[in-house]
Each structure stands twice: as structure tokens, then as C-alpha cells.
Design a protein around this motif. Sequence first.
Motif, PDB file in Angstrom:
ATOM      1  N   UNK A 213       0.849  -1.190   0.000  1.00 27.32           N
ATOM      2  CA  UNK A 213       0.000   0.000   0.000  1.00 27.32           C
ATOM      3  C   UNK A 213       0.885   1.241   0.000  1.00 27.32           C
ATOM      4  N   UNK A 214       0.320   2.444  -0.144  1.00 27.17           N
ATOM      5  CA  UNK A 214       1.168   3.640  -0.269  1.00 27.17           C
ATOM      6  C   UNK A 214       2.164   3.825   0.876  1.00 27.17           C
ATOM      7  N   UNK A 215       1.721   3.579   2.109  1.00 32.89           N
ATOM      8  CA  UNK A 215       2.637   3.743   3.242  1.00 32.89           C
ATOM      9  C   UNK A 215       3.818   2.777   3.129  1.00 32.89           C
ATOM     10  N   UNK A 216       3.534   1.529   2.715  1.00 23.94           N
ATOM     11  CA  UNK A 216       4.591   0.522   2.572  1.00 23.94           C
ATOM     12  C   UNK A 216       5.562   0.852   1.453  1.00 23.94           C
ATOM     13  N   UNK A 217       5.040   1.355   0.326  1.00 25.21           N
ATOM     14  CA  UNK A 217       5.919   1.711  -0.789  1.00 25.21           C
ATOM     15  C   UNK A 217       6.832   2.870  -0.395  1.00 25.21           C
ATOM     16  N   UNK A 218       6.299   3.834   0.347  1.00 26.14           N
ATOM     17  CA  UNK A 218       7.096   4.981   0.768  1.00 26.14           C
ATOM     18  C   UNK A 218       8.278   4.528   1.634  1.00 26.14           C
ATOM     19  N   UNK A 219       8.002   3.654   2.601  1.00 34.00           N
ATOM     20  CA  UNK A 219       9.078   3.140   3.463  1.00 34.00           C
ATOM     21  C   UNK A 219      10.081   2.328   2.645  1.00 34.00           C
ATOM     22  N   UNK A 220       9.586   1.536   1.695  1.00 34.87           N
ATOM     23  CA  UNK A 220      10.473   0.679   0.893  1.00 34.87           C
ATOM     24  C   UNK A 220      11.406   1.516   0.018  1.00 34.87           C
ATOM     25  N   UNK A 221      10.884   2.584  -0.587  1.00 38.64           N
ATOM     26  CA  UNK A 221      11.734   3.448  -1.415  1.00 38.64           C
ATOM     27  C   UNK A 221      12.882   4.034  -0.595  1.00 38.64           C
ATOM     28  N   UNK A 222      12.646   4.204   0.718  1.00 30.54           N
ATOM     29  CA  UNK A 222      13.681   4.831   1.555  1.00 30.54           C
ATOM     30  C   UNK A 222      14.841   3.879   1.846  1.00 30.54           C
ATOM     31  N   UNK A 223      14.671   2.581   1.578  1.00 29.06           N
ATOM     32  CA  UNK A 223      15.755   1.656   1.940  1.00 29.06           C
ATOM     33  C   UNK A 223      16.413   0.962   0.747  1.00 29.06           C
ATOM     34  N   UNK A 224      15.970   1.261  -0.492  1.00 25.02           N
ATOM     35  CA  UNK A 224      16.633   0.616  -1.636  1.00 25.02           C
ATOM     36  C   UNK A 224      17.994   1.258  -1.907  1.00 25.02           C
ATOM     37  N   UNK A 225      18.862   0.504  -2.598  1.00 26.73           N
ATOM     38  CA  UNK A 225      20.179   1.030  -2.966  1.00 26.73           C
ATOM     39  C   UNK A 225      20.005   2.304  -3.794  1.00 26.73           C
ATOM     40  N   UNK A 226      20.959   3.243  -3.693  1.00 22.57           N
ATOM     41  CA  UNK A 226      20.824   4.497  -4.445  1.00 22.57           C
ATOM     42  C   UNK A 226      20.925   4.253  -5.955  1.00 22.57           C
ATOM     43  N   UNK A 227      20.453   5.235  -6.784  1.00 22.36           N
ATOM     44  CA  UNK A 227      20.621   5.112  -8.240  1.00 22.36           C
ATOM     45  C   UNK A 227      22.100   4.945  -8.560  1.00 22.36           C
TER      46      UNK A 227
ATOM     47  N   UNK B  82       8.187   9.583  -7.961  1.00 27.18           N
ATOM     48  CA  UNK B  82       9.340  10.438  -8.332  1.00 27.18           C
ATOM     49  C   UNK B  82      10.558  10.079  -7.487  1.00 27.18           C
ATOM     50  N   UNK B  83      10.335   9.363  -6.377  1.00 27.26           N
ATOM     51  CA  UNK B  83      11.469   8.927  -5.544  1.00 27.26           C
ATOM     52  C   UNK B  83      12.342   7.898  -6.255  1.00 27.26           C
ATOM     53  N   UNK B  84      11.854   7.362  -7.376  1.00 28.05           N
ATOM     54  CA  UNK B  84      12.636   6.383  -8.140  1.00 28.05           C
ATOM     55  C   UNK B  84      13.434   7.034  -9.273  1.00 28.05           C
ATOM     56  N   UNK B  85      13.400   8.355  -9.358  1.00 29.77           N
ATOM     57  CA  UNK B  85      14.131   9.052 -10.422  1.00 29.77           C
ATOM     58  C   UNK B  85      15.607   8.655 -10.398  1.00 29.77           C
ATOM     59  N   UNK B  86      16.145   8.315 -11.572  1.00 29.50           N
ATOM     60  CA  UNK B  86      17.551   7.900 -11.650  1.00 29.50           C
ATOM     61  C   UNK B  86      17.746   6.394 -11.634  1.00 29.50           C
ATOM     62  N   UNK B  87      16.717   5.663 -11.229  1.00 29.18           N
ATOM     63  CA  UNK B  87      16.781   4.192 -11.240  1.00 29.18           C
ATOM     64  C   UNK B  87      16.219   3.682 -12.575  1.00 29.18           C
ATOM     65  N   UNK B  88      16.916   2.737 -13.233  1.00 27.90           N
ATOM     66  CA  UNK B  88      16.267   2.040 -14.352  1.00 27.90           C
ATOM     67  C   UNK B  88      15.135   1.174 -13.786  1.00 27.90           C
ATOM     68  N   UNK B  89      13.919   1.328 -14.322  1.00 27.92           N
ATOM     69  CA  UNK B  89      12.743   0.657 -13.756  1.00 27.92           C
ATOM     70  C   UNK B  89      12.181  -0.340 -14.775  1.00 27.92           C
ATOM     71  N   UNK B  90      11.824  -1.534 -14.281  1.00 24.19           N
ATOM     72  CA  UNK B  90      11.245  -2.586 -15.116  1.00 24.19           C
ATOM     73  C   UNK B  90       9.936  -3.021 -14.464  1.00 24.19           C
ATOM     74  N   UNK B  91       8.879  -3.125 -15.254  1.00 23.08           N
ATOM     75  CA  UNK B  91       7.533  -3.326 -14.709  1.00 23.08           C
ATOM     76  C   UNK B  91       6.978  -4.673 -15.159  1.00 23.08           C
ATOM     77  N   UNK B  92       6.514  -5.477 -14.187  1.00 22.57           N
ATOM     78  CA  UNK B  92       5.904  -6.775 -14.494  1.00 22.57           C
ATOM     79  C   UNK B  92       4.644  -6.924 -13.637  1.00 22.57           C
ATOM     80  N   UNK B  93       3.985  -8.077 -13.729  1.00 17.48           N
ATOM     81  CA  UNK B  93       2.806  -8.347 -12.895  1.00 17.48           C
ATOM     82  C   UNK B  93       1.510  -8.216 -13.684  1.00 17.48           C
TER      83      UNK B  93
END
Length: 412
Positions: free
Chosen positions: A307-321, A348-359
Motif C-alpha cells: 500500500x502507499x505507506x509501505x511503498x514509501x518506506x520501501x523506497x527509503x531503503x533501496x540502494x541508491x541510483x 518520483x522517488x525512483x528518479x535515476x533508477x532504471x525501472x522494469x515493470x511486471x505483474x
Amino acid sequence: MAGNSDPLTPRAKLAVTAGKAVAAASRAAGRGSGSVIGGRVALKLDPDLLARLAQNLDVVLVSATNGKTTTTRLIAEALRAAGEVVSNALGANMPAGITSALAGGSEAKFGVIEVDEKYLAGVARDTDPKCIALLNLSRDQLDRAAETRMLAENWREGLAGTKAVVVANCDDPLVVWAASSSPNVIWVAAGQMWKDDAWSCPSCGGVMQRPGDDWFCGECGFRRPTPTWALSGDHVLDPHGSAWPIHLQLPGRANKANAASSAAVAAVFGVPPQVALERMYQVQAVAGRYDVVQFEGRDLRLLLAKNPAGWLETFSLIDPPPAPVILSVNARGADGTDTSWLWDVDYTRLTGHPIFVIGDRKLDLAVRLEVANQHFQVCENLDQAVQLCPPGRIEVIANYTAFQDLRRRVGN
């Protein structure tokens, strides 16, 4: 309190045996753990079985929109310092799954139980918990769950006058409103990154003021209670003002917050913060979350965000671009079929990351990323996405059933 007298009637024992047999048959047929179907059969045979199984346990209930599976695991690990624990560690958190879990722990002293938000009041009635941990409430499964204000109201009514010690996050106004009907509350300053579900006062509907980390309603005076436990950087502050270091193998600020709440719960059972926090270090992954797996010659880190709260927290802990990121979203029954929540996530927190979409709902997600001006590629499946990813560890973020699909594909 826990004792050794056998609370199970012959009927209850039959229900437990039948439930275990059905669960084993379900596992043998390759249909998952079998805990839910086994629990359903057992409860059909003895509707009071959950109450009977909980009778000899000191029970902790954990409920929240985000973090309940991890926090349940951390509390269980901490309480093992004081005795044997039975827990629904795999996250089957409705009455059938909870009944199945407790049926497997005949020697246990403690029951540490994750509970779906909608079922908290009923499970609390059945299990007579000694402690209830409330972490947060945010929008989730919009087609299934009542909106958050109604959930908070249900908690408030269901827990009114409870004998349990309620350990509650004082930074979430909805949780504070829900917990305030309980006579014995321990407030934990665990933080709240996602604030978009608490701009209006749950007490009177007025506009919430949020100066710094504080919050209050300018109209009715409903305000943030003073915490006795707090997350402060990499430490937990206990009621005496002592700072205890948090050493976790789990990443991110959200898990430090989960550890702070877990330490407060452990203290209710006499486990000191130092012992509780040291034991929490043992937890490396929770039902596959945060696991780093090898797949097609690459390192994939599996992250769950529902959910949105979970995605926000997750973006904060991924490796930098420029760390590559694979996003996978489904909208099956267990996820909620409404994907409008994707518009509440700040991509927009994913700016700079190459993104691939599945599902299953990759095109819904693609439209959302397009609007957020992100560079992405839509792929047919995980294998194709991994092949297209540039070098380096790959961060894979998925919602609930998409995460289960990924774990099956990578053999985790």
C-alpha cells in the motif's frame, strides 16, 4: 497466566486433529501451508477452539496496516528469552490461520499473534490477550477494508475497557484515537512517515496541526500523548531515559520503529530492552521479505510493499541510483482488486533508477510511472526483466500475491 492443565475437551482435541489432517493433505496436494483450510475445519468442529487454545497462553496480539508480520516475528524472538513461543509466523492472520498456529504449540508459554485489522476486536475477545500492539493505520485494499477512520472506530469500540496492556504508536493519530478507550496504554514514539490518512481529527473532524513531530487538533484539543518509549535514531529510549542500541539485520527506519514497539511489548513480560534487542538481531528475513536470492546469475533483493505507506518506506531503503528496480503489481483477491492506490504513491522517488515493470497490472503501473515522468520498460515476466537490467544488485518490489509469485519463480 500460563499453566499446564489441559484446557482441551475431547471435542476440541478432535477438532485439532482433524484440522491438522486437512492441513497436511492440502500441503501434500501442493496448495500452500494448509493453515487456513485446517483452521476453518477445526473451527467448524469446535467454534470455541481459538478461546480454548489461548486459555493457557500469555497472548500478545499485533495489528497494523504495515509491519505486523515483521513486528510479530521480532516480539516472538524477544519473548523466547522468557519461555517457549507459538506464533503465526507466516502471516495467516485471520481466525482460521490463528487457530491453526496455536494448535501447533501445546508446550508454549506465550502466543504472539499477528491479527488482520478487521478481526482485531473479535480475536481479542476470544484470546484474552495480556498485551496488544497497535502500530499504524493507513489506506489499504480499498475495495475490501473499511476506510481507516472506520477501522480506528472499530478498534476503539472493540478494545474499550480491555484488561490488556495496549502498546500503541503515539505518532499515528488514528492509532491514538483507537487506543484511547483502553485504561492501560504504553505510548511509543515510533514515527510516521506516511501522513496522508491523518490530516483530519478522528475525534471531531477538525484540521490536524502538525508542527514538527508533534500533532494536535486546534478545534477539540485531541493531541499526541507523551511517549514513555521512543525510537531515537539507532536507539530505543526506555521509560527511564536509557538508550539501547538497535542492531538489526532487517533494513530501514520502519524496522527500527518495529523494534522499538517490540522492546516495549517485551518489557511488559519482564524481558529487559537489552536482552530483547539482542535477540531481535537473529531475524534476517520475514516470510521471504528482505531476502537476497541468486537468480539467473544476479542478486535480487525481494521487498514487499502492499500500500502507499509501505511503498514509501520501501523506497527509503533501496540502494541508491543507478540500482535497477523491478516493480510487480497484481490485483487479485488477497491484494484488493482496486489499484487506484497506485496514484497515492510518490514514484518520483525512483528518479535515476532504471525501472522494469511486471505483474498482472503492469499496464496500470506503467500509466502511473508515465505521469510521474519515470523511465521504465514493461516486461513480460521476471526472467525478461532480469535479463534487461543493467549490472548490480536488483531491487524487486512487489505487492502481496506478486511477491508470492516471485518467491515461487526464484525458488525461495
